[in-house]
Enzyme design. Structure first.
Site, PDB file in Angstrom:
ATOM      1  N   GLU A 243      35.587 -14.531  19.271  1.00 13.42           N
ATOM      2  CA  GLU A 243      35.667 -13.580  18.157  1.00 13.42           C
ATOM      3  C   GLU A 243      34.522 -12.576  18.180  1.00 13.42           C
ATOM      4  O   GLU A 243      34.637 -11.460  17.683  1.00 13.42           O
ATOM      5  CB  GLU A 243      35.653 -14.319  16.807  1.00 13.42           C
TER       6      GLU A 243
ATOM      7  N   ASN B 136      41.464 -17.888  22.321  1.00 10.69           N
ATOM      8  CA  ASN B 136      42.085 -16.628  21.931  1.00 10.69           C
ATOM      9  C   ASN B 136      41.426 -15.436  22.612  1.00 10.69           C
ATOM     10  O   ASN B 136      40.388 -15.549  23.263  1.00 10.69           O
ATOM     11  CB  ASN B 136      41.982 -16.449  20.418  1.00 10.69           C
TER      12      ASN B 136
ATOM     13  N   ASP C 279      45.149 -15.604  17.249  1.00 11.47           N
ATOM     14  CA  ASP C 279      44.113 -16.639  17.370  1.00 11.47           C
ATOM     15  C   ASP C 279      44.752 -18.010  17.576  1.00 11.47           C
ATOM     16  O   ASP C 279      44.283 -19.018  17.047  1.00 11.47           O
ATOM     17  CB  ASP C 279      43.194 -16.646  16.138  1.00 11.47           C
TER      18      ASP C 279
END
Length: 718
Positions: free
Chosen positions: A211, A288, A333
């Site tokens: 992220e 992800n 995600d």
């Protein structure tokens, strides 16, 4: 339904922890076995079932089934379980480790990667090692400063420190033997939270940080020296440079443009691994993309290998063998880093060597682990993003709501996933897999103009959203998030039984030959169920939320069950308003039970609930609105979206007058040593003032809500 739902996962801010120190207890039973401590090798790990009293690796065995052959604690006597001992961990934050017990010693980790060696009979501390991770490093990670455990091999204990170091300790003393830096680029936000595995003298570890903009990889290090032996990247690198290997040449064809490289790409290997000694294959799960939004990271589309994939590698060289991508072109995600386990199942009358996974995306996968061929894929949880998996192509068939590139969509599962990192278990006697299943939604709002803005910043290609500030609306959203324990039959491809929980974010599971399944819960209980029917047979208070998976061991003919208990992680940090139904506080302890145990837990100290008088709100409506967006984008991942914390880190609505007077200095780094990182250079003085005004506004909102609730309570009295 209001569209105030989660749009991000969590980033931790640390509390001050005790400095680690080596301690000894020469009279302990474990110390007397020091000469043989952790003398684990390939033969012992491969033959782990011949030592059912030990728990020598994260999932007990290389196949990661988390099934114990021990049966002295059974359905017949589980009601007699009582606390044998407890051990206080240093930091009351996310506690996610599975302890290892071997050669009469327990090794367990807590937040900030602090390692403790304990006597497993008494709980006495033998030694402790604190890697001294800088407390403001937590800004560089997702989902709290957790550590999931250690690996042991030939007298050494290996731990991945949160700041990216891999450290080898002497198993008898806790002294550092060697240390190596696994981070390839310190200008990026790399972290390590997963438990290492040791295969053929190689310590295997990955990393987290997708992220926040990193490139994923997994590395193998020599157990004797810490020397890097090989590294496998999971996504392609700089497109102007040659690919590292044939796997990256293949992967690069599935990405477009060069934006992904600026964002790092993602695909981090932050948790799941398994190993098959017969096939000599190492299996990893990848995460992800960075950003979540494929239209931002790879605007021309593509499957974006090896995001959200299960990849088989040769452990001697790291060479690619096969892969299966659970979510091609992942934009939600939907990591495939969730627990991977291996088993031999009879499917269609044929004995198959299979790999099983229940990743975030809501489908339960069974693969042939020799070839990667898909054998089955079925929904084990609500999932509106895809209708089914096409068995001819192995690809999910996406629904209309899956595409959020042009407008907001409410999608299930959301980023919390239908199953997160909490381990599942498999019982070969019942044939069932026991999954901590979640029903969780996500509202995804495209942010096509997002650019990489540096270390410590989240990059999702989705706008940060707010939870509702109205308590009634918030309660309605919270009610949509549900948690369950389900038993899944991987051959019949269906759910067999379930137990419902108060909310999501419950613990991992352990199954045993005693016919039991153990699991902790978000609302602070430790529970045993019958493995065949799911009947609740025993429960006890844990005095905190339990997320980690339990384990069991036997010493001197007596069986023990242990769980590391402690609240934290993505759900209570980011979504404090949704975690409120759990009504627990963070209190990190190792809890160990045995038949006839008579110990008791210390009483929890009450949390001060008095709301200080908030300062006068002086900001304009537009300034408060700006502060809300800035707060949710920069502060909410630690102190809770919409300034509603989840009992782990401070709720900023309760700031004292002194803290309000120091607000700008704290944001500038005055409390960095306590875990509050500096935002100097990230936020301007005007932006900090706007955030402060929003926090003050939310304190006044809370004051009004409490007054309203008090009046309603008084009027309700007869």
């Amino acid at each position: 339904m209001k569209t105030h739902l989660l749009g991000m996962m969590a980033l931790g801010i640390a509390l001050t922890a005790c400095n680690g120190k080596k301690q000894s207890d020469a009279g302990s039973p474990a110390e007397s076995k020091a000469s043989a401590a952790a003398s684990v090798d390939a033969a012992r790990l491969t033959a782990a079932d011949s030592e059912p009293g030990s728990w020598m690796s994260y999932g007990r065995t290389y196949d990661e089934q988390r099934f114990s052959p021990l049966k002295k604690i059974s359905t017949a006597n589980v009601n007699g379980l009582g606390l044998a001992w407890s051990y206080k961990l240093d930091v009351d934050r996310a506690t996610e480790a599975t302890p290892v017990v071997v050669d009469g010693v327990m090794y367990v980790t807590g937040a900030f990667s602090i390692v403790s060696a304990l006597d497993p009979v008494t709980g006495k501390e033998l030694w402790k090692f604190d890697p001294q991770v800088p407390r403001d490093k937590d800004r560089d990670g997702c989902c709290d400063v957790a550590n999931r455990g250690v690996a042991v091999w030939k007298g050494k204990v290996f731990v991945g420190a949160y700041d990216g170091r891999l450290i080898a300790l002497d198993s008898k003393t806790g002294q550092k033997v060697w240390e190596t830096d696994t981070v390839i680029d310190h200008e990026r936000s790399y972290t390590v939270t997963g438990a290492p595995r040791v295969v053929k003298g190689k310590v295997i570890i990955g990393n987290g940080g997708a992220e926040l903009g990193v490139r994923g990889y997994v590395g193998a290090y020599d157990a004797d020296s810490g020397k890097l032996l090989w590294r496998f990247f999971t996504v392609p690198g700089d497109p102007s440079q040659p690919a590292e290997d044939k796997a990256m040449e293949m992967a690069r064809k599935t990405w477009s443009g060069d934006t992904y490289w600026k964002f790092g790409g993602g695909g981090t290997v932050w948790d799941a691994m398994a190993y098959d000694p017969d096939l000599d294959l190492l299996y990893i799960g990848t995460g992800n993309g960075s950003t979540w939004n494929r239209q931002v990271r790879s605007p021309g589309g593509g499957d974006n290998l090896f995001l959200s994939s299960i990849v088989a590698l040769k452990p001697d060289s790291g060479e690619y063998v096969w892969h299966y991508q659970t979510t091609p072109g992942d934009s939600w995600d939907y990591t495939a880093t969730q627990h991977i386990m291996l088993a031999d199942l009879t499917i269609g009358g044929e004995k198959r060597k299979v790999l099983m996974q229940a990743p975030k995306n809501g489908f339960f996968y069974v693969l042939d682990r020799a070839t990667g061929k898909l054998l089955s894929a079925d929904k084990y949880a609500p999932a509106n993003w895809a209708t089914h998996v096409d068995m001819a192509t192995g690809r999910p068939v996406e629904s209309e709501v899956a595409d959020w590139s042009g407008k907001m969509q409410v999608i299930s599962p959301g980023p919390l996933g239908a199953h997160n990192w909490q381990p599942m278990s498999f019982n070969p006697q019942t044939g069932y897999v026991y999954i901590p299943m979640q029903e969780a939604l996500g509202a995804y709002v495209p942010d096509p103009k997002q650019t990489f803005s540096g270390k410590g910043t989240w990059h999702m290609g989705s706008q940060p959203l707010a939870l509702p500030e109205n308590p009634e609306e918030l309660a309605g959203i919270a009610a949509l998030h549900k948690g369950h324990l389900i038993a899944w039959d991987p051959i019949a491809r269906k759910e067999v039984w379930r137990q419902d929980h108060v909310t999501v974010w419950n613990g991992g599971t352990l199954s045993t030959a005693g016919g039991l399944v153990f699991q902790g819960t978000a609302d602070g209980r430790f529970v045993a169920y019958s493995a065949d029917k799911g009947e609740k047979l025993w429960e006890t208070p844990a005095n905190t939320g339990v997320m980690a998976a339990p384990m069991t061991y036997e010493i001197n003919g007596e069986q023990y069950v242990t769980v590391a208990a402690g609240w934290g992680g993505a759900f209570p940090l980011v979504l404090g308003g949704l975690s409120e139904p759990a009504k627990v506080r963070a209190s990190a302890r190792v809890l160990t039970y045995k038949i006839g145990g008579t110990a008791s837990l210390p009483a929890l100290q009450p949390v001060a609930a008095n709301l200080p008088e908030p300062p006068e709100l002086t900001g304009s409506e537009s300034e408060v609105a700006q502060g809300r967006d800035l707060y949710n984008g920069h502060c909410g991942v630690c102190h809770g979206i919409s300034a509603i914390a989840g009992s782990v880190l401070p709720d900023l609505r309760y700031l004292t007058p002194e803290k309000h007077s120091l607000f700008n200095g704290i944001v500038a780094g005055a409390y960095a040593a306590k875990g509050m990182p500096s935002f100097t250079g990230t936020l301007s003085a005007e932006q900090v003032d706007a955030i402060h005004q929003y926090v003050i506004k939310r304190a006044h909102d809370l004051k009004a809500d409490l007054a309203k609730a008090s009046t309603a309570k008084a009027e309700a009295k007869p």
